[in-house]
Design a protein around this motif. Structure first.
Motif, PDB file in Angstrom:
ATOM      1  N   GLN A  48       0.887  -1.179   0.000  1.00 51.14           N
ATOM      2  CA  GLN A  48       0.000   0.000   0.000  1.00 51.14           C
ATOM      3  C   GLN A  48       0.914   1.214   0.000  1.00 51.14           C
ATOM      4  O   GLN A  48       1.663   1.408   0.964  1.00 51.14           O
ATOM      5  CB  GLN A  48      -0.881   0.014   1.243  1.00 51.14           C
ATOM      6  CG  GLN A  48      -2.017  -0.970   1.177  1.00 51.14           C
ATOM      7  CD  GLN A  48      -3.059  -0.649   2.236  1.00 51.14           C
ATOM      8  OE1 GLN A  48      -3.689   0.410   2.230  1.00 51.14           O
ATOM      9  NE2 GLN A  48      -3.224  -1.553   3.161  1.00 51.14           N
ATOM     10  N   GLN A  89     -11.642  -9.219  -2.683  1.00 49.57           N
ATOM     11  CA  GLN A  89     -13.071  -9.349  -2.350  1.00 49.57           C
ATOM     12  C   GLN A  89     -13.911  -8.251  -2.993  1.00 49.57           C
ATOM     13  O   GLN A  89     -15.116  -8.364  -3.087  1.00 49.57           O
ATOM     14  CB  GLN A  89     -13.240  -9.335  -0.832  1.00 49.57           C
ATOM     15  CG  GLN A  89     -12.657 -10.592  -0.195  1.00 49.57           C
ATOM     16  CD  GLN A  89     -12.542 -10.486   1.313  1.00 49.57           C
ATOM     17  OE1 GLN A  89     -12.410  -9.396   1.860  1.00 49.57           O
ATOM     18  NE2 GLN A  89     -12.596 -11.625   1.979  1.00 49.57           N
ATOM     19  N   THR A 136      -6.671  -4.646  10.345  1.00 50.26           N
ATOM     20  CA  THR A 136      -5.616  -4.360   9.364  1.00 50.26           C
ATOM     21  C   THR A 136      -6.309  -4.104   8.036  1.00 50.26           C
ATOM     22  O   THR A 136      -7.157  -4.891   7.614  1.00 50.26           O
ATOM     23  CB  THR A 136      -4.672  -5.570   9.226  1.00 50.26           C
ATOM     24  OG1 THR A 136      -4.175  -5.875  10.527  1.00 50.26           O
ATOM     25  CG2 THR A 136      -3.511  -5.250   8.303  1.00 50.26           C
ATOM     26  N   PHE A 137      -5.948  -3.019   7.392  1.00 52.17           N
ATOM     27  CA  PHE A 137      -6.596  -2.669   6.136  1.00 52.17           C
ATOM     28  C   PHE A 137      -5.696  -3.029   4.964  1.00 52.17           C
ATOM     29  O   PHE A 137      -4.543  -2.610   4.913  1.00 52.17           O
ATOM     30  CB  PHE A 137      -6.909  -1.166   6.112  1.00 52.17           C
ATOM     31  CG  PHE A 137      -7.837  -0.737   7.214  1.00 52.17           C
ATOM     32  CD1 PHE A 137      -9.182  -1.069   7.161  1.00 52.17           C
ATOM     33  CD2 PHE A 137      -7.370  -0.031   8.303  1.00 52.17           C
ATOM     34  CE1 PHE A 137     -10.044  -0.703   8.190  1.00 52.17           C
ATOM     35  CE2 PHE A 137      -8.218   0.355   9.328  1.00 52.17           C
ATOM     36  CZ  PHE A 137      -9.557   0.020   9.273  1.00 52.17           C
ATOM     37  N   GLU A 138      -6.234  -3.809   4.040  1.00 51.87           N
ATOM     38  CA  GLU A 138      -5.513  -4.156   2.810  1.00 51.87           C
ATOM     39  C   GLU A 138      -6.427  -3.858   1.636  1.00 51.87           C
ATOM     40  O   GLU A 138      -7.620  -4.153   1.698  1.00 51.87           O
ATOM     41  CB  GLU A 138      -5.134  -5.651   2.791  1.00 51.87           C
ATOM     42  CG  GLU A 138      -4.210  -6.095   3.918  1.00 51.87           C
ATOM     43  CD  GLU A 138      -2.828  -5.444   3.876  1.00 51.87           C
ATOM     44  OE1 GLU A 138      -2.411  -4.947   2.809  1.00 51.87           O
ATOM     45  OE2 GLU A 138      -2.163  -5.420   4.939  1.00 51.87           O
ATOM     46  N   ASP A 139      -5.871  -3.304   0.574  1.00 52.28           N
ATOM     47  CA  ASP A 139      -6.690  -2.993  -0.599  1.00 52.28           C
ATOM     48  C   ASP A 139      -7.373  -4.262  -1.116  1.00 52.28           C
ATOM     49  O   ASP A 139      -6.723  -5.296  -1.291  1.00 52.28           O
ATOM     50  CB  ASP A 139      -5.814  -2.407  -1.724  1.00 52.28           C
ATOM     51  CG  ASP A 139      -5.226  -1.056  -1.335  1.00 52.28           C
ATOM     52  OD1 ASP A 139      -5.887  -0.320  -0.583  1.00 52.28           O
ATOM     53  OD2 ASP A 139      -4.115  -0.743  -1.793  1.00 52.28           O
ATOM     54  N   GLY A 140      -8.658  -4.157  -1.363  1.00 48.10           N
ATOM     55  CA  GLY A 140      -9.386  -5.282  -1.953  1.00 48.10           C
ATOM     56  C   GLY A 140      -9.878  -6.303  -0.953  1.00 48.10           C
ATOM     57  O   GLY A 140     -10.513  -7.283  -1.339  1.00 48.10           O
ATOM     58  N   ILE A 141      -9.564  -6.096   0.320  1.00 52.74           N
ATOM     59  CA  ILE A 141     -10.004  -7.048   1.351  1.00 52.74           C
ATOM     60  C   ILE A 141     -11.029  -6.361   2.252  1.00 52.74           C
ATOM     61  O   ILE A 141     -10.764  -5.302   2.815  1.00 52.74           O
ATOM     62  CB  ILE A 141      -8.802  -7.549   2.191  1.00 52.74           C
ATOM     63  CG1 ILE A 141      -7.726  -8.159   1.285  1.00 52.74           C
ATOM     64  CG2 ILE A 141      -9.263  -8.535   3.260  1.00 52.74           C
ATOM     65  CD1 ILE A 141      -8.168  -9.346   0.450  1.00 52.74           C
TER      66      ILE A 141
END
Lengths: 164, 158
Positions: free
Chosen positions: A9, A63, B35-40
């Motif tokens: 990121q 997702q 926890t932040f993840e792109d697309g999750i």
């Protein structure tokens, strides 16, 4: 020059890449999570001809449709740091890219720090926007990726955008 | 004056903005350890996207009020902003309220918020954002973020 790709990121690297003279901030380490002391990566040809395939492979595991931030770096940097790369199968429903997956194995905490330091100085940080990612997924579906391998949210997004 | 035959749209109850603010604050509080993840997906992304799709403009107003009152931390806010663009907008007013909040956030002191605002504008896919993105890119001091602002502006210009 063969490259390695790690999904990251970019915002975690803002401070690290803006002021290189400062000590490495901690946030980038959140992008270098290991499992069994191995770090998952993808190998990219020197002409970057398989780059969009690999990005599609990563996007196919998401997702929802999102931007994909990556960092690319010279594969030789890994040997320079004394690290070992193994060929491993990528976990993605997008078959054409499975063979490009790699792991850096037997990592120590110190080696991970050295890698983060190297990436902030020598990495090429590239962003694929949400729209680009949606297009890549739509192309992959057109060439055989099954929609039932994707989440309902991803399929709905592509459908709403008129890409299916 | 002839009476209108169409039934008037029911007005939102007075307590709705407060209720939505409370909901968003609760989601933000529970997301502290996420926890932040792109697309999750996360509890935060699921909750915020639900509120935006269900309540539209009042939900945007609630986010806006919390932001202006300084009640959302920058990390959480940066995760919320992209959903302003990603979720379905109910009408022009709803779309405009999202657009202007995102444009406003492009000038936030925290780079994560500026980044989230750029992602929200990219997802909203509204070319009106181009001059604002380019203006902020001129003064942006973080190279990776400047690149993001330019990328989004270029994409919206196509």
């Amino acid at each position: 020059v063969t490259l390695l790709l790690r999904k990251v990121q970019h915002k975690r690297w803002y401070a690290a890449t803006t002021t290189l003279d400062n000590p490495l901030p901690a946030d980038p380490l959140a992008d270098l999570n290991t499992k069994d002391n191995a770090l998952s990566l993808w190998e990219i040809f020197d002409d970057r001809s398989n780059l969009t395939q690999v990005v599609t492979a990563m996007a196919a595991t998401m997702q929802y449709v999102s931007n994909v931030d990556i960092v690319l770096f010279d594969k030789r940097l890994v040997s320079r740091l004394g690290l070992q790369i193994d060929m491993t199968q990528g976990r993605t429903p997008y078959a054409p890219a499975v063979a490009y997956h790699r792991d850096i194995v037997r990592l120590t905490a110190q080696a991970l720090l050295n890698l983060a330091e190297t990436l902030r100085r020598e990495g090429d940080f590239v962003e694929f926007t949400e729209k680009q990612v949606a297009r890549l997924l739509a192309q992959a579906i057109a060439s055989g990726l099954r929609t039932d391998e994707l989440t309902d949210k991803v399929v709905k997004h592509l459908s709403d955008k008129g890409l299916l | 004056m002839p009476e209108s035959t169409s039934s008037p749209k029911p007005a939102a109850p007075d307590f709705l903005p407060t209720l939505l603010q409370t909901q968003i604050q609760r989601l933000a509080r529970f997301s502290d350890e996420e926890t932040f993840e792109d697309g999750i997906e996360t509890e935060l992304s699921r909750g915020v996207s639900y509120l935006l799709e269900r309540y539209a403009t009042p939900a945007v107003q609630a986010i806006s009020d919390l932001y202006l009152a300084g009640l959302l931390n920058p990390v959480i806010l940066s995760e919320i902003l992209p959903w302003l663009g990603r979720t379905q907008q109910s009408d022009t007013m709803d779309r405009d309220s999202r657009f202007w909040l995102l444009v406003y956030c492009l000038r936030d002191p925290h780079p994560f918020v500026r980044s989230g605002a750029a992602l929200g504008l990219a997802a909203l896919d509204d070319p009106r954002a181009v001059p604002y993105l380019l203006r902020e890119a001129q003064t942006e001091r973080i190279p990776l973020l400047r690149e993001r602002l330019i990328n989004v502006a270029e994409e919206l210009s196509l």
